[in-house]
Scaffold this active site. Structure first.
Site: not given
Lengths: 59, 739
Positions: B636, B440, B632
């Site tokens: 997510d 991410d 994170d």
């Protein structure tokens, strides 16, 4: 010949004494941490000097 | 209850509807024992999930609350299966370890003294024909007197284990051992009583010595492997100095600290709870802290007034005054301890398969022992007995059982020291096999707070970049706009702006040294100097802010969330390890392209919804890729769950709520390649261990059956094979050699 019997019995007695001594030492904690006592003089105690608690020491 | 006890308290209590507990179990020696406990507890009504790990001696049970089953019934079921549940608490666990160690030491000590004494008497009979029959009988009796207590004291765990296995109708590894011991001891006693025939008391003594010595070393290694969560728990100070409103102080237990309490941390002491540095620190001073216990980072970190400090940090500098933000039980450290407890209570699929094979193995060995006896009897009845004993003792299903969990326990400890918490037992194996990593962007490859990412001086500018930033910071000083935060680190006390004004959606204006300046959108700033238009620069990844005065534009400042300092190196290292690196972000095309360009990543996806990310993971997995997702951990969750293995950036309370397999507590990505390296080493060691255990047994059993292995050598071989597996695994807990 008879002395052999005495010696065998004596050896058995010594075996018993050795086992007793070993059990006593283990229960006494002598084998719990064999390194601790060597390092104890190097450890600090956790107390704080009074001047710190009063707040007038270095911050 | 001490602070360490509080850290190990129950970690999931869902209003009584769904309960979960982790506790220690005493008396387990193999995977079969773990399965017995799982079976006994799973039979209770309302139990949803039970996992027992024989290496870490932890059991994890989930059950539906408010039913017939409670903690008492679960502990009772464990006791009825023949094992002893022990509370998983710092001091209770330590006391339990101490008791277990002392008992094991006594058993080994008695066996070693007994073995030597018995051999001294009975070796006198070997090959000697002219000895007086009365003396021969005395030696036999002496051997019996010495070895019988050795059998029933030092050998008690094997006899009790075998009895427990038979009562639970399964063939554990203690069954052949106990059978061999009794097969050697009973005929020896019979021959002693009738004063004729062979005695094997010395062999019994030697078996028990080698076996109990092997178990003692195994136990010591196991206790050391478990120290990752214990070390965390034990690091907490039992008492702290709480500061009173009147300026006085009192010494209280750490668990008595409540949010808002002010307390003193002397130099060299551990911070007991998550806390903030007092606001009244002298200006310009910073606290130096060692967070290595939590993050694995050995470099001291510096924190200023009002900044947060995690429980478990060690104060390296002058005494600190802190304000508690959490209690001991709610602290980051407590969450970490509970996650480690949970991970250590489960056994991965590979270990469960090995346990199953080990239980079959025992059955096969018993059949082989019968075949050996039947085959040897017509050839040489005297050697038949020794061959059967050797077959029973030489086999080592425990090496098979220990191969995987011992490696995992050591690897978990190693990763925890690196700052990566393993929260699921399967994670290490899956991380080692992963070949694709998806990052991410925001909060993972980048930090979470915005900052200045680039400064470009324009036109007639005679200022340096630092001066331009200091002026921008002076203009933004009074602004509450989120972008203003990016300039705070660049404030210069000697540079002040006055007559400040804020124009909604455009920017800010003010006077510095009598000159009118503007900071904001290009058009807004250019209004001050319409004649001096500078051609627009190329668009960057972040927000473009312009600084200018009546002379024209001075600087173009890009504000964004900067990449983590170690992101490029971490990605390069992962690529070097054979990973394909992908960015999957919900962020704008420009921001993602900027990050991908800076990191040299060719495959980057932007504007992805959580569903898109899951589809991406599923597509990659369908194509045969093994996907490792790093996010994170806060937003997510679903994509982390969809991956083969996932890692979340653990920040504060997010640690406790994370659904990921791994938690990065260390603030940096450079841990990831090292973690992958450690996981791959762990997988290699698991394979070595399984291969060794299998090869040893395949080679040793035929040799023993053919009479090439004497019973005492068999006992030595068995002990060394399981010891070899445990010591090989222990290598994983040490740092890898750097090339």
């Amino acid at each position: 010949m008879s002395i052999s019997y005495v010696l065998v019995l004596l050896a058995l007695g010594l075996f018993g004494a050795a086992v007793w001594a070993m059990f006593w030492a283990i229960d006494d904690g002598q084998y719990d941490d064999i390194e601790k006592h060597a390092s104890m003089p190097l450890e600090e105690n956790g107390d704080i000097p009074d001047f710190l608690a009063k707040g007038d020491g270095p911050r | 209850m001490s602070a360490a006890d509080a850290l190990h308290a129950r970690w999931s209590l869902d209003a009584g509807e769904h309960e979960h507990v982790v506790f220690l179990v005493e008396g387990m020696h193999c995977g079969g024992c773990a399965r017995s406990i799982e079976k006994a507890v799973a039979a209770l009504p309302g139990v949803l999930n039970v996992r027992v790990n024989n290496v870490t001696a932890r059991a994890s049970v989930e059950w539906a609350g408010r039913g017939a089953t409670g903690l008492a019934q679960i502990l009772d079921a464990v006791t009825r299966a023949g094992f002893k549940p022990v509370p998983l608490a710092g001091t209770a666990a330590s006391a339990d370890y101490q008791r277990e160690r002392r008992a094991a030491l006594k058993r080994v000590g008695l066996a070693s003294l007994g073995m030597m004494q018995a051999m001294m008497y009975l070796s006198a009979l070997y090959g000697v024909t002219d000895i007086d029959p009365a003396m021969t009988q005395l030696m036999r009796i002496a051997g019996m007197v010495i070895v019988t207590p050795v059998l029933f004291y030092s050998g008690a765990p094997f006899l009790a284990g075998a009895w427990r296995d038979l009562r639970n109708r399964r063939l554990g590894m203690d069954v052949p051992v106990a059978l061999a011991l009794l097969l050697a001891w009973l005929p020896s006693v019979w021959n002693t009583l009738r004063a004729d025939g062979e005695v094997y008391f010395d062999s019994v003594g030697m078996f028990i010595f080698f076996l109990s010595a092997g178990r003692f070393v195994e136990m010591s290694v196991r206790h050391r492997s478990l120290d990752s969560s214990e070390a965390l728990a034990r690091s907490l100070p039992a008492q702290v100095w709480r500061l009173l409103a009147d300026g006085g102080r009192e010494r209280v237990t750490a668990i008595a600290l409540r949010a808002g309490d002010r307390f003193l941390v002397p130099k060299g002491s551990v911070v007991a709870v998550d806390a903030e540095l007092a606001q009244d620190m002298p200006p310009g001073t910073q606290a130096a802290l060692d967070e290595s216990l939590i993050t694995g980072e050995s470099v001291a970190v510096r924190r200023g007034a009002g900044e947060r400090i995690r429980g478990g940090s060690v104060n390296l500098g002058a005494p600190l005054t802190l304000r508690a933000v959490t209690t001991v039980e709610e602290s980051t450290l407590a969450s970490m301890v509970r996650l480690l407890d949970r991970a250590q209570a489960t056994r991965p699929a590979l270990a469960r398969a090995a346990d199953k094979a080990a239980s079959w193995f025992v059955g096969v060995i018993l059949v082989l022992a019968v075949i050996t006896a039947v085959a040897w009897w017509p050839i040489d009845p005297a050697r038949a007995f020794a061959a059967v004993l050797a077959v029973l003792v030489v086999t080592c299903p425990c090496a098979l059982s220990l191969a995987t969990p011992a490696a995992l326990a050591a690897a978990t400890t190693r990763l925890a020291r690196l700052g990566l918490l393993v929260t699921r037992a399967d994670a290490i194996e899956r991380l080692a096999r992963a070949d694709t990593v998806i990052f991410d962007k925001t909060g993972t490859l980048t930090g979470t707070s915005s900052g200045v990412t680039a400064v470009k001086l324009l036109g007639h500018s005679t200022f340096s970049q630092e001066q331009a930033l200091a002026m921008a910071a002076a203009l933004e000083r009074g602004s509450a706009h989120p972008l203003a935060e990016a300039f705070r680190p660049h404030e210069n006390a000697s540079l002040r702006a006055d007559a400040l004004g804020e124009f909604d959606g455009s920017g800010v204006e003010g006077h510095i040294d009598g000159v009118r300046w503007r900071l904001g959108r290009r058009a807004f700033v250019e209004e001050l100097s319409a004649a001096n238009v500078v051609p627009p620069g190329s668009p960057g990844a972040g927000a473009q802010i312009h600084l200018g005065n009546g002379q024209g534009l001075v600087a173009e400042i890009e504000v964004g969330v900067p990449l983590r300092a170690d992101a490029a190196a971490a990605i390069e290292a992962l690529r070097g390890m054979g990973f394909e690196v992908i960015i999957a972000s919900g962020d704008s095309d420009m921001a993602v392209a900027g990050a991908a360009g800076a990191l040299g990543i060719s495959r980057a996806y932007s504007r992805l919804t959580p569903d898109d990310k899951i589809r991406l993971v599923q597509d990659l997995r369908a194509a045969g890729r093994r996907v490792f997702v790093v996010g994170d951990g806060i937003n997510d969750g679903p994509v982390l769950a969809a991956a083969d293995v996932s890692c979340a950036m653990g920040q504060g309370s997010a640690i406790a709520q994370s659904a990921s397999d791994l938690l990065l507590v260390h603030e940096g990505l450079n841990v990831l390649p090292r973690a992958v390296g450690a996981a791959r080493r762990a997988l290699r060691v698991m394979r070595q261990n399984l291969g060794w255990a299998l090869a040893y047994n395949v080679a040793a059993v035929p040799l023993a059956a053919l009479g090439f292995v004497s019973p005492w050598l068999a006992a030595l071989g068995m002990s060394l094979s399981s010891l070899g597996v445990v010591l090989n695994a222990r290598r994983l807990a040490t740092p890898e050699r750097t090339p």
